[in-house]
Scaffold this active site. Sequence first.
Site, PDB file in Angstrom:
ATOM      1  N   ASP A   1       0.828  -1.213   0.000  1.00  0.00           N
ATOM      2  CA  ASP A   1       0.000   0.000   0.000  1.00  0.00           C
ATOM      3  C   ASP A   1       0.865   1.268   0.000  1.00  0.00           C
ATOM      4  OD1 ASP A   1       0.858  -0.173   2.626  1.00  0.00           O
ATOM      5  OD2 ASP A   1      -1.146  -0.005   3.508  1.00  0.00           O
ATOM      6  N   SER A   2       2.195   1.103   0.018  1.00  0.00           N
ATOM      7  CA  SER A   2       3.081   2.247  -0.227  1.00  0.00           C
ATOM      8  C   SER A   2       2.802   2.848  -1.605  1.00  0.00           C
ATOM      9  CB  SER A   2       4.554   1.829  -0.133  1.00  0.00           C
ATOM     10  OG  SER A   2       4.839   0.808  -1.066  1.00  0.00           O
TER      11      SER A   2
ATOM     12  N   ASP B   1      -1.348  -6.101  -0.160  1.00  0.00           N
ATOM     13  CA  ASP B   1      -1.627  -5.528   1.164  1.00  0.00           C
ATOM     14  C   ASP B   1      -3.119  -5.331   1.374  1.00  0.00           C
ATOM     15  OD1 ASP B   1       0.725  -5.221   2.558  1.00  0.00           O
ATOM     16  OD2 ASP B   1       1.127  -3.186   1.825  1.00  0.00           O
TER      17      ASP B   1
ATOM     18  N   LYS C   1      -1.236  -9.549   3.033  1.00  0.00           N
ATOM     19  CA  LYS C   1      -0.454  -9.068   4.188  1.00  0.00           C
ATOM     20  C   LYS C   1      -1.280  -8.027   4.935  1.00  0.00           C
ATOM     21  CE  LYS C   1       3.317  -6.142   3.505  1.00  0.00           C
ATOM     22  NZ  LYS C   1       2.964  -4.905   4.224  1.00  0.00           N
TER      23      LYS C   1
ATOM     24  N   GLU D   1      -0.940  -5.296   8.608  1.00  0.00           N
ATOM     25  CA  GLU D   1      -0.023  -4.725   9.596  1.00  0.00           C
ATOM     26  C   GLU D   1      -0.553  -4.948  11.006  1.00  0.00           C
ATOM     27  OE1 GLU D   1       0.787  -0.589   8.783  1.00  0.00           O
ATOM     28  OE2 GLU D   1       1.428  -1.021   6.724  1.00  0.00           O
TER      29      GLU D   1
ATOM     30  N   GLU E   1       9.745  -4.297   9.775  1.00  0.00           N
ATOM     31  CA  GLU E   1      10.064  -2.968   9.228  1.00  0.00           C
ATOM     32  C   GLU E   1      10.671  -2.054  10.292  1.00  0.00           C
ATOM     33  OE1 GLU E   1       7.122  -1.080   6.765  1.00  0.00           O
ATOM     34  OE2 GLU E   1       8.363   0.719   6.554  1.00  0.00           O
TER      35      GLU E   1
HETATM   36  O1  KIV Z   1       3.578  -1.102   1.414  1.00  0.00           O
HETATM   37  C1  KIV Z   1       4.721  -1.548   1.277  1.00  0.00           C
HETATM   38  O2  KIV Z   1       5.415  -1.302   0.273  1.00  0.00           O
HETATM   39  C2  KIV Z   1       5.263  -2.384   2.337  1.00  0.00           C
HETATM   40  C3  KIV Z   1       6.736  -2.609   2.348  1.00  0.00           C
HETATM   41  C4  KIV Z   1       7.429  -1.370   2.769  1.00  0.00           C
HETATM   42  C5  KIV Z   1       7.090  -3.763   3.187  1.00  0.00           C
HETATM   43  O3  KIV Z   1       4.541  -2.819   3.167  1.00  0.00           O
END
Ligand code: KIV
Length: 249
Positions: free
Chosen positions: A37-38, A76, A104, A106, A173
């Site tokens: 989600d970055s 994510d 994934k 968090e 992280e």
């Molecule tokens: O969103 C993302 O790119 C991530 C990585 C930084 C692990 O979760």
Amino acid sequence: MPERKRSGPPLAVLTAADYPTARLLDEAGVDLILVGDSLGMVVLGLPDTTGVTMEMMLHHTAAVRRGVKRAPVIADLPFHSYETPDMALANARRLVDAGADAVKLEGGAGFVPQVAAIVQAGIPFVGHIGMLPQSVREEGGYKKKGKTPEQGRQLLEDAIALDQAGAAAIVLESIVPQVAAEITQAVNASTIGIGAGADTDGQVLVTHDLVGAFPWFRPPFAKARAEIAGEILRAAREYVLGLRGEDGG
Ligand code: KIV
């Protein structure tokens, strides 16, 4: 999901949000491709990841899927999309339907019911602990984790809880390297570090940081191996000047 626990070279993981990047990473031999989600920041220009929605993740996951033949694709679950086990499972299924091989989220021990729901439904799961970008507003910034013994213990407990709930891998992280190494020794899941030292089972980077495509911010641990932003600027300026007849040629 490939495993590199205590044998073989480290897992090489990179992010992708679009078809050409995903296809190139797959052809380059990356082990796992993360639709992180970055993308909210490096692709969509949002200030942080809290504005990323399920619709955005579905859209980008589908694009990445179209580019990838070989590497497993992890997607994510965005902010507020996994508040209950039912919600987490329903949204995980939507990501799988869009093309993800694994999902994934968090968080640590507090999310074990969500993780269990996902894993029991047969969806491979990746955890993410340490600095949690979706919590940046609550925490007032991006901070290194595991600096105190209490924080280190909590991280270890979180990793073990995710491991026991069936996580195939866990992203660590911005964790103090010694704590990341202890976690790696303690869990069966493959650990994938970012800003967490060298003693993890794999490493992940945001591809924009790796290739220098987001020049306005780059985390200190991310070594750029190309300067794509400079190339785009150069080519676009050449094009503009050429059309105006100002390129001297
Ligand atoms: O969103 C993302 O790119 C991530 C990585 C930084 C692990 O979760």
